[in-house]
Design a protein around this motif. Structure first.
Motif: not given
Length: 860
Positions: A680-681, A565-569, A541-544, A546-548
């Motif tokens: 979300q990722d 590979v997914r990243q989640r925070l 995402n442009a502003n970091f 998460p997205f669906p």
């Protein structure tokens, strides 16, 4: 003495004008920042107070982070029925509200704000506290209808009947605009989309029968506090533990919302106060110089006052009274300018969608007090030393043709004081460079910056003669006798030259130090990205935000996409062996991390880091807190749940070790999904499948993600540019501070030269009488100005480079190990300072060249 003081002030008001302008600027920034922040705070206080329910019941969230996980905390919607039966409840409403969704129009263009404010989707129901009202059309009914707020509709040209596509966490769906809702209160700048409650539950939360909060209205005669107690008793946990809900009264909810707004306000407030601080600091040099020169020019006048019976205290008091008068006038003008500045900021926020009313501007009692305290205080303090020198004028000075009092006094005291303070400052900076603890190094850095700045200001006059002889050494050869006189004019009063150059020195030292820091950051991140990023592409995402999961599924299904590979925070709280609890951000990754990232492990490997019940941690952080591989750490998650996770690996990842967060924690995606359900990722690391060219995969990914404008496909070069753009924001702010400092420094040079021309009126007349042309006179003054400005730039560059090196040493403790010196900036600063000198000399040189020769010779 009072009458003489007032007449003296009025007689020299023109010469004090530029000093007054510096004070006006500093006061304007102080007053403007206070007025703007107070206005925004009161406006939103009223908004939150008028829209908050009597009691709000929401899911308990123990942790927060500026980096969102994307999980939407929910509670059962049936809770509203249970709460409505509590004694004293007039009504209980189900709330469904999701932040940071994306809404696009028929042309696939986002209809949300571009200012960084969120796009919100909520369920529609009307109460006396609803911040919007139906302006046209009808309320939404069924899954195919929605309302949109009037400001967004106007700005994005959305009309009733237009289709909109909503990209929500469970997936995307299409609605038609059934009506327009207008704000009845201040528009906070967000875009609002309203759905009916069943549609909101299904489409926004993905689960019927859920809600994000319950809003409760109190019956007449029941206070918010009483109602909160009754609801808390009704919702108590059967096990005796705390209920998984958080209850807030209207006042508590409004305060919570205001506190979240406070971060935004603090950024603007402190930025503006930073401008005010620079203006104050540079203005002090200007005021000191102005009063010193005026006193030097009035030596005979002050001596005459002493001869007529005025004692030293009266003379000192007279000069300080002039300073106070200057401060009062400047503060009044600065306060007026601050009101104008605040009004301009309010209009600017309106351009970004935050509709504040300038007619409701808040000017609290603290604002004028702060304005006059700054304005009068600065001028009084700056004029104190010149006032003491004025008091030391002897009555015999009335009989002597003394042009510049004190110009030839030795600088031994300055040398001793400058050396003492400079030694302490260098010792602090040396300690900073040698420290291995961030907190200690930062404290020593701050102390060293202050002390070395003070030492340079004190010792500046000592450096005038040796440095300016070098800087102006070519003047005689290039410009002949005119060049020699320009150089010697800058040398004749080292105190004045040093004070004039100090104003420019401060700004240049600041921008040089920060330029070194930002260049080092950029170089370090470039090296780290080259070293660690192994993926062909990153989808982010442009502003970091998460997205669906829908986006992840589309990426995986793209022809030619190999490993994804997914990243989640998420925010976590970790209790460490040394007894400290650290709140930070942790990441979660899929297996296959080694194929998209090159991680340097001190102990363990990726398999042990991502294993069930394990986590990885930065080795330096672990060493500081006594963490060992194999030890279990209690970790708490945002919903209050906890788990003991074993330390499976230690990493040495430098600047990327923890995504810019403390500890560098990450663990497997399985643990993430267990403890942070619904997250979300935040990024996808994508490698091209075997046989698929990278350029071809990129074009396919961009085509796949065309319907999702909130995410972008980036390769390594794009990722570097993104980091550089983030760092550049800091540099832009510092450059703006430099611009302000240069403006005031130019005023200082102009003031010094203008007063110097007045002081040397007779000398200039004699030079003109013996054949110096007007053109040669203007050139002489320009050369004097240029060499003073370049002298200030040289001092600022030297000081700024030392500061920048020490800042880089502090950053090195956080992994920023590369050092970069922006030589282009250094060269531009030197060249720019020469231009500043030329510009500053234009008016004084023109004035000097227009003097009547005979009148100048006769001048006393």
């Amino acid at each position: 003495m009072l009458k003489a003081t007032l007449r003296s002030f009025l007689a020299h008001k023109g010469r004090l004008a530029l000093s007054a302008l510096a004070v006006v600027l500093s006061v304007a920034f102080v007053a403007g920042s206070l007025i703007f922040s107070d206005t925004v705070r009161r406006t939103f206080d009223q908004l939150f107070a008028s829209t908050a329910a009597d009691v709000t019941v929401s899911p308990r969230q123990d942790l927060s982070s500026p980096i969102a996980s994307g999980a939407v905390p929910t509670l059962p919607a049936s809770l509203a029925g249970r709460i409505s039966r509590v004694d004293g409840v007039a009504a209980a409403h189900v709330d469904v509200a999701v932040r940071n969704i994306t809404v696009v129009d028929r042309h696939n263009q986002p209809v949300g704000p571009t200012s960084g404010a969120p796009t919100l989707a909520e369920n529609w129901y009307v109460t006396g506290r609803t911040p919007v009202k139906l302006a046209s059309g009808h309320a939404p009914h069924g899954p195919g209808e929605a309302l949109i707020d009037a400001d967004t509709a106007r700005h994005k040209r959305v009309r009733i009947g237009d289709p909109l596509r909503v990209l929500a966490p469970p997936g995307s769906f299409t609605v038609r605009v059934a009506g327009i809702a207008a704000f009845t209160t201040t528009n906070p700048g967000s875009a609002l989309v309203f759905l009916d409650t069943p549609t909101a539950q299904t489409r926004l939360l993905g689960r019927p029968g859920t809600a994000t909060a319950i809003s409760v209205d109190a019956a007449p005669g029941v206070t918010d506090a009483q109602l909160k107690q009754r609801i808390a008793a009704a919702l108590h946990s059967p096990s005796g533990g705390p209920a998984p809900y958080e209850l807030r009264t209207a006042g508590e909810q409004a305060k919570s919302d205001t506190d979240r707004l406070g971060t935004f306000l603090a950024v603007i407030k402190y930025v503006m106060l930073g401008f005010a601080g620079i203006a104050v600091l540079v203005g002090v040099f200007l005021i000191v110089n102005t009063f010193s020169m005026l006193i030097a020019q009035r030596t005979r006048e002050l001596g005459l006052l002493r001869a007529l019976g005025a004692d030293r205290r009266q003379v000192r008091r007279s000069v300080l009274t002039e300073a106070v008068l200057l401060g009062l006038v400047s503060s009044t003008l600065g306060l007026a300018a601050g009101i104008g500045l605040a009004a301009g900021l309010i209009r600017l926020m309106g351009a970004f969608g935050m509709n504040l009313k300038s007619t409701e501007m808040v000017i609290g009692p603290a604002t004028p007090l702060a304005a006059y305290a700054v304005g009068v205080g600065v001028t009084f303090v700056a004029a104190y030393l010149p006032a003491r020198r004025a008091a030391a004028v002897s009555p015999m000075a009335a009989l002597v043709d003394a042009e510049v009092a004190g110009a030839g006094r030795p600088l031994r005291v300055r040398a001793a004081a400058g050396m003492a303070v400079g030694t302490l400052g260098l010792a602090a900076l040396g300690g900073c460079a040698g420290s291995d603890r961030t907190a200690t190094a930062t404290a020593l850095l701050g102390l060293g910056v202050v002390l070395t700045l003070v030492a340079t200001v004190i010792a500046g006059p000592l450096l005038v003669r040796p440095v300016i002889r070098v800087l102006g050494g070519a003047f005689p050869a290039l410009f002949g006798s005119v060049g020699r006189m320009g150089q010697r004019n800058a040398l004749r009063n080292p105190r004045r030259t040093g004070a004039t150059a100090s104003a420019l020195m401060v700004g240049i030292a600041l921008v040089t130090g920060m330029s070194v820091a930002s260049a080092s950051l950029s170089k370090s991140f470039d090296q780290q990205i080259d070293k660690t990023l192994g993926a062909d592409f990153v989808v982010q995402n442009a502003n970091f935000q998460p997205f669906p999961a829908e986006i992840t599924d589309r990426v995986r299904a793209t022809d030619g996409a190999g490993l994804v590979v997914r990243q989640r925070l998420t925010a976590v709280a970790v209790r460490l062996p040394d007894g400290k609890t650290v709140r930070t951000t942790a990441g979660g990754y899929d297996p296959g991390l080694d194929a998209v990232a090159h991680i340097n492990y001190v102990r363990g490997d990726t398999a042990s880091a991502l294993a069930a019940g394990a986590l990885a941690m930065d080795a330096t952080f672990a060493r500081e807190h006594g963490v060992r591989v194999g030890g279990a750490l209690p970790v708490r998650f945002p919903d209050g749940s906890g788990a003991d996770l074993r330390v499976g690996a230690l990493t040495d990842q430098g600047t990327s070790g923890g995504f810019g967060t403390e500890g560098g924690l990450f663990f497997g995606m399985a643990a993430f999904e267990k403890h942070v359900p619904g997250a979300q990722d935040s990024a996808l690391y994508v490698n091209a499948a075997s046989g698929t060219p990278k350029d071809l995969l990129r074009s396919r990914l961009e085509r796949t993600l065309g319907p999702y404008p909130q995410v972008q496909v980036r390769d390594q070069a794009d990722y570097k540019k993104l980091v550089h753009d983030q760092i550049a924001v800091l540099l832009y702010l510092v450059s703006a501070l430099l611009g302000l400092a240069i403006v005031i420094a130019v005023l200082g040079v102009v003031n010094t030269l203008a007063l110097s021309v007045v002081e040397r009126t007779r000398e200039i007349g004699l030079l003109r009488a013996i054949g110096l042309s007007r053109r040669q006179l203007r050139r002489m003054i320009r050369l004097e100005s240029v060499v003073i400005a370049v002298f200030g730039a040289v001092l600022g560059l030297a000081l700024g480079l030392v500061w920048g090196l020490c800042v880089q040493r502090v950053l090195a403790l956080q992994g920023v190990k590369a050092l970069a010196i922006p030589w282009a900036v250094v060269g531009a600063v030197v060249a720019g300072s020469a231009v500043v000198g030329v510009v500053a000399a234009l008016l004084p040189a023109l004035r000097a060249s227009r003097m009547n020769v005979l009148a100048a010779i006769a001048h006393e």
